[in-house]
Design a protein around this motif. Structure first.
Motif, PDB file in Angstrom:
ATOM      1  N   LEU A   2       0.784  -1.255  -0.158  1.00  0.00           N
ATOM      2  CA  LEU A   2      -0.038  -0.129   0.024  1.00  0.00           C
ATOM      3  C   LEU A   2       1.139   1.305   0.073  1.00  0.00           C
ATOM      4  CD1 LEU A   2      -2.906   1.212   0.227  1.00  0.00           C
ATOM      5  CD2 LEU A   2      -2.571   1.186   2.854  1.00  0.00           C
ATOM      6  N   SER A   3       0.442   2.220  -0.845  1.00  0.00           N
ATOM      7  CA  SER A   3       1.442   3.291  -1.068  1.00  0.00           C
ATOM      8  C   SER A   3       0.758   4.562  -1.242  1.00  0.00           C
ATOM      9  CB  SER A   3       2.300   3.301  -2.438  1.00  0.00           C
ATOM     10  OG  SER A   3       3.357   4.379  -2.571  1.00  0.00           O
ATOM     11  N   VAL A   4       0.778   5.290  -0.054  1.00  0.00           N
ATOM     12  CA  VAL A   4       0.098   6.757   0.137  1.00  0.00           C
ATOM     13  C   VAL A   4       1.003   7.909  -0.060  1.00  0.00           C
ATOM     14  CG1 VAL A   4      -1.565   8.033   1.877  1.00  0.00           C
ATOM     15  CG2 VAL A   4      -1.388   5.358   1.788  1.00  0.00           C
ATOM     16  N   ARG A   5       0.499   8.657  -0.904  1.00  0.00           N
ATOM     17  CA  ARG A   5       1.335   9.824  -1.388  1.00  0.00           C
ATOM     18  C   ARG A   5       0.220  11.109  -1.331  1.00  0.00           C
ATOM     19  NH1 ARG A   5       4.306   6.908  -0.263  1.00  0.00           N
ATOM     20  NH2 ARG A   5       6.308   6.332  -1.473  1.00  0.00           N
ATOM     21  N   GLY A  64      -5.077  13.482  -2.945  1.00  0.00           N
ATOM     22  CA  GLY A  64      -4.041  12.482  -2.817  1.00  0.00           C
ATOM     23  C   GLY A  64      -4.198  11.155  -3.450  1.00  0.00           C
ATOM     24  N   THR A  65      -3.226  10.195  -3.223  1.00  0.00           N
ATOM     25  CA  THR A  65      -3.351   8.945  -3.895  1.00  0.00           C
ATOM     26  C   THR A  65      -2.956   7.873  -2.782  1.00  0.00           C
ATOM     27  OG1 THR A  65      -1.089   9.000  -4.386  1.00  0.00           O
ATOM     28  CG2 THR A  65      -2.648   9.721  -6.245  1.00  0.00           C
ATOM     29  N   ALA A  66      -3.740   6.773  -3.129  1.00  0.00           N
ATOM     30  CA  ALA A  66      -3.411   5.665  -2.151  1.00  0.00           C
ATOM     31  C   ALA A  66      -3.484   4.235  -3.159  1.00  0.00           C
ATOM     32  CB  ALA A  66      -4.344   5.416  -0.912  1.00  0.00           C
ATOM     33  N   HIS A  67      -2.406   3.758  -3.727  1.00  0.00           N
ATOM     34  CA  HIS A  67      -2.224   2.613  -4.539  1.00  0.00           C
ATOM     35  C   HIS A  67      -2.102   1.489  -3.731  1.00  0.00           C
ATOM     36  CE1 HIS A  67      -2.034   5.089  -8.295  1.00  0.00           C
ATOM     37  NE2 HIS A  67      -1.166   5.875  -7.211  1.00  0.00           N
ATOM     38  N   GLU A  72      -6.650   2.687  -7.553  1.00  0.00           N
ATOM     39  CA  GLU A  72      -6.330   3.949  -6.607  1.00  0.00           C
ATOM     40  C   GLU A  72      -7.543   4.021  -5.528  1.00  0.00           C
ATOM     41  OE1 GLU A  72      -5.225   6.633  -4.809  1.00  0.00           O
ATOM     42  OE2 GLU A  72      -6.628   7.758  -6.128  1.00  0.00           O
ATOM     43  N   LEU A  73      -7.339   4.020  -4.346  1.00  0.00           N
ATOM     44  CA  LEU A  73      -8.502   4.035  -3.509  1.00  0.00           C
ATOM     45  C   LEU A  73      -9.099   5.278  -3.184  1.00  0.00           C
ATOM     46  CD1 LEU A  73      -6.579   1.676  -0.804  1.00  0.00           C
ATOM     47  CD2 LEU A  73      -8.242   1.007  -2.367  1.00  0.00           C
TER      48      LEU A  73
END
Length: 333
Positions: A2-5, A64-67, A72-73
């Motif tokens: 999980l990658s949050v930016r 923002g983004t959360a992959h 993309e959640l």
């Protein structure tokens, strides 16, 4: 995994937009336990609930983004989120009594989660629910599956919530204050349960808490949040035994020791965290910090200040300045 930016969550109020989460970058790796810690109002729950769309609403602003697994959640539709929630990312809520449906039996609620995401018959789902209740440590699970939430103790309700969350073997489990309002014996049992299930299933766990004892017991990595931002992140050993940010050091110093003489009073962090729409320029912790510098008028960036301390980052202009931490804070760990 999980990658949050640059995650930002704001709530519209009469006085303006309250920035609950203010530009968070975060990565979660397979099989790890990541603890999110901080005072009440620091943005811990707002951040975690936004990942699964549980705080969307007309007065909520999320960007923002959360992959996660190609999805993309943050911008995902409700239909896409429903295919992820409960199946791949599950949540154990803080108040199990409020989260469980008081009108349905415990076993039915576990079985419902199974039938939503698996093609099984109702009878098979019921059998799987009974087995899941047994797996989380509920005695006589077939009998207790027929009970209603109010007939369970606090610890049993939290176990039932965990059974619902783990019913589909999710790859990510978000536990939002899972030991709040439980006595210390039951807290230990719930933490042992999470650790054993994490080891057996390989589930990555995000545990949201303000209890540093819980963090020391269960976490692999720790992210410290203040005023909607992550101010320090690293392994549990790095953050708890070699903290760099003044806020982290203040939290540790205010933790009562379990050995040594009993102090007349514990050190406290003066002031209160910013709660409204108005936030100070630069570092949000500066008004409460005993080591404030002129540079603190500019927002510090989360970064590593010591090349030899791999993965340990903090958002502070003090850099490598050493700040003494009272021994009492270490004795609890």
């Amino acid at each position: 995994m999980l990658s949050v930016r640059d995650l930002r969550v704001g709530f519209r109020t009469r006085s303006g937009v309250v920035p609950a989460v203010d530009g968070v970058d975060l990565d979660l790796y397979a099989g790890e336990v990541l603890a999110i810690v901080g005072e009440s109002g620091s943005g811990k729950s707002a951040m975690s609930m936004s990942l699964v769309g549980l705080n969307r609403g007309p007065r909520t602003m999320i960007s923002g983004t959360a992959h996660f697994r190609g999805i993309e959640l943050i911008s995902a539709s409700e239909r896409q989120l429903r295919s992820v929630r409960g199946k791949h990312i599950a949540v154990v809520f803080q108040d199990a009594l409020a989260a469980l449906n008081p009108l349905h039996r415990i076993g039915k609620q576990v079985a419902e989660m199974i039938t939503l995401h698996q093609k099984v018959s109702g009878r098979r789902a019921k059998d799987m629910a009974v087995q899941m209740l047994g797996d989380v440590g509920i005695s006589n699970p077939r009998h207790n599956a027929e009970a209603y939430p109010h007939q369970f103790s606090g610890g049993m309700r939290q176990r039932a919530m965990t059974a619902i969350a783990l019913a589909n073997d999710p790859t990510v489990l978000i536990a939002d204050e899972p030991t709040t309002a439980l006595d210390v014996t039951i807290q230990a049992q719930i933490l042992d349960l999470l650790k054993s299930l994490q080891r057996e299933l390989g589930t990555a766990v995000v545990i949201v808490t303000h209890d540093l004892g819980v963090v020391a017991d269960i976490a692999d990595r720790v992210a410290v949040m203040y005023s909607g931002r992550i101010v320090e992140i690293g392994t549990t050993e790095q953050v708890l035994y070699a903290p760099k940010h003044p806020y982290t050091r203040g939290l540790l110093a205010s933790t009562p020791g379990v050995t040594g003489p009993i102090p007349a009073s514990l050190p406290t962090i003066p002031g209160s965290p910013p709660m409204g729409a108005e936030r100070p320029d630069g570092c949000s912790f500066a008004p409460r910090c005993a080591f404030v510098l002129r540079e603190c008028a500019t927002t510090p960036i989360l970064a590593s200040h010591d090349p030899s301390d791999s993965g340990h980052q903090d958002a502070c202009w003090l850099g490598e300045l050493t700040i003494p931490v009272p021994d009492e804070s270490r004795s609890t760990l």
